[in-house]
Design a protein around this motif. Structure first.
Motif, short mmCIF file in Angstrom:
data_model
loop_
_atom_site.label_atom_id
_atom_site.label_comp_id
_atom_site.label_asym_id
_atom_site.label_seq_id
_atom_site.Cartn_x
_atom_site.Cartn_y
_atom_site.Cartn_z
N GLY A 139 0.82 -1.21 0.00
CA GLY A 139 0.00 0.00 0.00
C GLY A 139 0.86 1.26 0.00
N PRO A 140 0.26 2.40 -0.33
CA PRO A 140 1.04 3.63 -0.50
C PRO A 140 1.65 4.17 0.79
CG PRO A 140 -1.32 4.07 -0.72
CD PRO A 140 -1.16 2.59 -0.70
N ALA A 141 0.96 4.03 1.92
CA ALA A 141 1.49 4.61 3.16
C ALA A 141 2.78 3.92 3.59
CB ALA A 141 0.44 4.52 4.27
N TYR A 142 2.78 2.59 3.60
CA TYR A 142 4.00 1.87 3.98
C TYR A 142 5.08 2.04 2.92
CZ TYR A 142 1.92 -0.58 7.98
OH TYR A 142 1.36 -0.90 9.19
N ALA A 143 4.70 2.09 1.64
CA ALA A 143 5.70 2.30 0.59
C ALA A 143 6.41 3.64 0.80
CB ALA A 143 5.04 2.25 -0.78
N ARG A 144 5.66 4.67 1.12
CA ARG A 144 6.29 5.98 1.39
C ARG A 144 7.24 5.89 2.57
NH1 ARG A 144 0.69 7.85 0.81
NH2 ARG A 144 0.39 8.68 -1.29
N GLU A 145 6.80 5.23 3.64
CA GLU A 145 7.65 5.11 4.82
C GLU A 145 8.95 4.38 4.50
OE1 GLU A 145 7.52 3.28 9.38
OE2 GLU A 145 5.75 3.16 8.10
N ILE A 146 8.85 3.29 3.75
CA ILE A 146 10.04 2.52 3.40
C ILE A 146 11.01 3.35 2.57
CG2 ILE A 146 10.84 0.56 2.01
CD1 ILE A 146 8.20 -0.87 2.91
N PHE A 147 10.50 4.07 1.58
CA PHE A 147 11.36 4.88 0.71
C PHE A 147 11.83 6.16 1.39
CE2 PHE A 147 9.56 2.41 -2.91
CZ PHE A 147 10.75 2.10 -3.55
N TYR A 148 10.93 6.87 2.04
CA TYR A 148 11.30 8.17 2.65
C TYR A 148 12.37 8.01 3.72
CZ TYR A 148 7.01 10.35 0.67
OH TYR A 148 6.02 10.82 -0.15
N THR A 149 12.19 7.03 4.61
CA THR A 149 13.11 6.89 5.74
C THR A 149 14.38 6.15 5.37
OG1 THR A 149 12.17 4.78 6.53
CG2 THR A 149 11.14 6.83 7.33
N ALA A 150 14.31 5.26 4.39
CA ALA A 150 15.44 4.41 3.98
C ALA A 150 15.97 3.60 5.15
CB ALA A 150 16.57 5.25 3.36
N ARG A 151 15.16 3.42 6.19
CA ARG A 151 15.65 2.71 7.37
C ARG A 151 15.40 1.20 7.25
NH1 ARG A 151 11.95 1.35 11.45
NH2 ARG A 151 9.84 2.21 11.24
N ARG A 152 15.96 0.48 8.20
CA ARG A 152 15.85 -0.97 8.20
C ARG A 152 14.63 -1.40 9.02
NH1 ARG A 152 21.29 -3.88 9.39
NH2 ARG A 152 21.72 -2.84 7.40
#
Length: 264
Positions: free
Chosen positions: A158-171
């Motif tokens: 989904g878009p919300a988690y995809a943004r979080e994964i890309f924006y933060t670049a964290r593990r």
């Protein structure tokens, strides 16, 4: 099959085709030669009727795939022309994996980073050990991420988690990945391979045409309505009903025995 690099291996075990990223010294970072070899392996499995399920894994126990081999970037990914050539080769392998008409499983231990996540997303299912971790560090490298890669992630989490994964670049750890829908299952490390083996065997025992039809229909369902091929959707269903396997399935049910499917 003679591959261009020893850093990719292929092994056929009955109906299961194994693909191993064999670069443990670099946490299975994928070189350009490995992308090319991956395409060769997938094409070989696509043409082998005896192979009904394909499993991807990383060698060494510390990583599935830790991304692209950044040590090659200066030579092979530093100008617009080399970026385009690299993308074409890696994309060809990813598309071949995504479009393989047979079920694919990513068996993930340890690091699954960048291109490793993309490879896992190109598979139908993702089974992870409880020590697995996931990240897409594109924003830490300043590189652009192709639309298809972003879309694969959005389709899954989904878009919300995809943004979080890309924006933060964290593990993210395995349980976080499970809660986002990035993986299907999280298993204790000592149970992962046996679970994947059993799951692959269970799938391989089912009717290949039915399984392939579901793969086609799910892929079509993820497309915008205007892009869907309604004729193809109906054709794969009709092919199942017209098959010898459908007759075998009915006979086995009535005779209370396990069916013996041939994919015809």
């Amino acid at each position: 099959m003679q591959l261009k690099t020893e850093k990719m291996t292929a092994h056929k075990d009955g109906a299961i085709g194994w693909i191993t990223f064999n670069n443990p010294a670099r946490h299975n970072a994928v070189s350009l030669a490995m992308w090319e070899a991956l395409h060769e392996i997938v094409e070989d499995y696509a043409g082998d009727d005896a192979i009904r399920v394909v499993v991807l894994r990383g060698a060494g126990g510390k990583a599935f795939v830790s991304g692209a081999d950044i040590s090659e970037f200066e030579e092979k990914r530093s100008t617009p022309d080399t970026v385009r050539a690299y993308h074409d080769i890696s994309q060809r392998a990813s598309v071949a994996l995504r479009d393989l008409a047979k079920p694919t499983i990513a068996m993930i231990r340890g690091y699954c980073v960048g291109g490793g996540v993309s490879l896992a997303l190109s598979c139908d299912m993702r089974m992870a050990s409880d020590d697995a971790s996931f990240a897409i560090p594109a924003a830490k490298l300043g590189l652009g991420y192709e639309f298809e890669g972003v879309r694969k992630l959005v389709d899954l989490v989904g878009p919300a988690y995809a943004r979080e994964i890309f924006y933060t670049a964290r593990r993210f750890d395995a349980q976080q990945a499970l809660s986002m829908g990035l993986v299907n299952r999280v298993l204790p490390l000592d149970r992962l391979e046996a679970y994947v083996q059993d799951e692959a065997a269970r799938i391989a025992a089912n009717a290949p045409l039915t399984v392939a039809s579901i793969k086609t229909l799910v892929a079509q369902a993820l497309k915008d309505e205007s892009e869907r091929d309604a004729r193809l959707c109906q054709d794969v269903v009709d092919r199942c009903f017209a098959s010898e396997d459908y007759r075998e399935g009915r006979a086995a049910f009535m005779q209370k025995r396990a069916p013996r499917f041939t994919g015809r």
